[in-house]
Scaffold this motif. Sequence first.
Motif, PDB file in Angstrom:
ATOM      1  N   ARG A 153      20.587  18.050 -50.201  1.00  0.00           N
ATOM      2  CA  ARG A 153      19.139  17.836 -50.123  1.00  0.00           C
ATOM      3  C   ARG A 153      18.632  17.457 -51.507  1.00  0.00           C
ATOM      4  O   ARG A 153      18.838  18.184 -52.472  1.00  0.00           O
ATOM      5  CB  ARG A 153      18.457  19.125 -49.662  1.00  0.00           C
ATOM      6  CG  ARG A 153      16.961  19.031 -49.626  1.00  0.00           C
ATOM      7  CD  ARG A 153      16.347  20.391 -49.327  1.00  0.00           C
ATOM      8  NE  ARG A 153      14.974  20.242 -48.919  1.00  0.00           N
ATOM      9  CZ  ARG A 153      14.448  20.771 -47.826  1.00  0.00           C
ATOM     10  NH1 ARG A 153      15.184  21.510 -47.034  1.00  0.00           N
ATOM     11  NH2 ARG A 153      13.194  20.579 -47.539  1.00  0.00           N
ATOM     12  N   GLY A 155      15.121  16.665 -53.149  1.00  0.00           N
ATOM     13  CA  GLY A 155      13.673  16.640 -52.950  1.00  0.00           C
ATOM     14  C   GLY A 155      13.254  17.478 -51.761  1.00  0.00           C
ATOM     15  O   GLY A 155      14.027  18.278 -51.238  1.00  0.00           O
ATOM     16  N   GLU A 156      12.024  17.275 -51.316  1.00  0.00           N
ATOM     17  CA  GLU A 156      11.384  18.174 -50.347  1.00  0.00           C
ATOM     18  C   GLU A 156      10.973  17.446 -49.080  1.00  0.00           C
ATOM     19  O   GLU A 156       9.892  17.684 -48.558  1.00  0.00           O
ATOM     20  CB  GLU A 156      10.153  18.831 -50.994  1.00  0.00           C
ATOM     21  CG  GLU A 156      10.459  19.719 -52.192  1.00  0.00           C
ATOM     22  CD  GLU A 156      11.343  20.911 -51.837  1.00  0.00           C
ATOM     23  OE1 GLU A 156      11.223  21.442 -50.715  1.00  0.00           O
ATOM     24  OE2 GLU A 156      12.184  21.278 -52.669  1.00  0.00           O
ATOM     25  N   ASP A 158      10.045  16.209 -45.482  1.00  0.00           N
ATOM     26  CA  ASP A 158       9.662  16.880 -44.239  1.00  0.00           C
ATOM     27  C   ASP A 158      10.052  15.950 -43.090  1.00  0.00           C
ATOM     28  O   ASP A 158       9.621  14.798 -43.050  1.00  0.00           O
ATOM     29  CB  ASP A 158       8.148  17.127 -44.247  1.00  0.00           C
ATOM     30  CG  ASP A 158       7.664  17.824 -42.986  1.00  0.00           C
ATOM     31  OD1 ASP A 158       8.491  18.132 -42.101  1.00  0.00           O
ATOM     32  OD2 ASP A 158       6.445  18.036 -42.879  1.00  0.00           O
ATOM     33  N   SER A 168      21.078  21.990 -52.587  1.00  0.00           N
ATOM     34  CA  SER A 168      19.885  21.242 -52.999  1.00  0.00           C
ATOM     35  C   SER A 168      20.084  20.791 -54.435  1.00  0.00           C
ATOM     36  O   SER A 168      20.599  21.568 -55.261  1.00  0.00           O
ATOM     37  CB  SER A 168      18.637  22.125 -52.930  1.00  0.00           C
ATOM     38  OG  SER A 168      18.422  22.545 -51.608  1.00  0.00           O
ATOM     39  N   GLU A 170      18.514  18.414 -57.950  1.00  0.00           N
ATOM     40  CA  GLU A 170      17.483  17.638 -58.633  1.00  0.00           C
ATOM     41  C   GLU A 170      18.213  16.581 -59.446  1.00  0.00           C
ATOM     42  O   GLU A 170      19.313  16.842 -59.964  1.00  0.00           O
ATOM     43  CB  GLU A 170      16.636  18.533 -59.537  1.00  0.00           C
ATOM     44  CG  GLU A 170      15.685  19.402 -58.739  1.00  0.00           C
ATOM     45  CD  GLU A 170      14.912  20.399 -59.582  1.00  0.00           C
ATOM     46  OE1 GLU A 170      15.098  20.419 -60.827  1.00  0.00           O
ATOM     47  OE2 GLU A 170      14.145  21.179 -58.995  1.00  0.00           O
ATOM     48  N   ASP A 180      20.232  24.916 -55.646  1.00  0.00           N
ATOM     49  CA  ASP A 180      20.313  25.932 -54.585  1.00  0.00           C
ATOM     50  C   ASP A 180      21.528  25.643 -53.704  1.00  0.00           C
ATOM     51  O   ASP A 180      21.960  24.486 -53.597  1.00  0.00           O
ATOM     52  CB  ASP A 180      19.030  25.900 -53.736  1.00  0.00           C
ATOM     53  CG  ASP A 180      18.849  27.169 -52.920  1.00  0.00           C
ATOM     54  OD1 ASP A 180      19.553  28.167 -53.202  1.00  0.00           O
ATOM     55  OD2 ASP A 180      18.017  27.164 -51.996  1.00  0.00           O
TER      56      ASP A 180
END
Length: 183
Positions: A153, A155-156, A158, A168, A170, A180
């Motif tokens: 993943r 970013g965030e 939806d 997760s 960056e 994460d």
Amino acid sequence: MLRRLIESLESCPMVRRGEYNYFIHPITDGVPIVEPALLREVACAMVCVMDLAGVDKIVTAEAMGIHIGTTLSMMTDIPLTIMRKRQYNLPGEVAVHQSTGYSSGELYLNGIERGDRVAVIDDVISTGGTMRAVIAALEGAGAEIADICVVIRRGEADVGRPFTTLVSIEVDESGVHVVDTCR
Ligand SMILES: O=P(O)(O)OC[C@H]1O[C@H](OP(=O)(O)OP(=O)(O)O)[C@H](O)[C@@H]1O
Ligand SMILES: Nc1nc2[nH]cnc2c(=O)[nH]1
């Protein structure tokens, strides 16, 4: 448990695609080389975190969900269908528009029957454009989405539904940072 994935992400190269910092990794690009142990680690983690009970079919998107989807299919004996960028015009084919941070086009879903219980997997989620397109196609085909799992993943995004990710990250000018993990 995800040692190989984390270490390889934190040392992978990056290139610019326009304004986009695009990281290059075996799971998301198939280059420089896909080590079997890494693929096994990723697929085993997916089996652990996903709800695959009663799932009829695994669905992924061309191209970089294919090696992960194939491994998962062989481990679970659940058949796999691949959303292609090529149109086949088979009866029941569902076409949807896909856009990512650096590209756009069409994706075509075949092989899904109304009422099929499906699990969706992909290599990476960034803007979520691809996953939203996959979900729209499955809803259009009348499938029941049992679970969604993405390896990385970024970013965030939806996508209108819950989904699981193994790690997760960056990404900045200095490279990829794992922030994460699922365990
Ligand atoms: O969340 P998003 O912004 O949509 O990005 C994620 C998508 O980007 C990549 O696919 P891409 O379309 O680059 O095709 P490829 O798998 O053929 O490289 C990747 O395999 C995901 O499907
Ligand atoms: N390999 C790779 N695939 C992506 N898909 C969406 N973003 C990226 C990225 O930065 N790298």
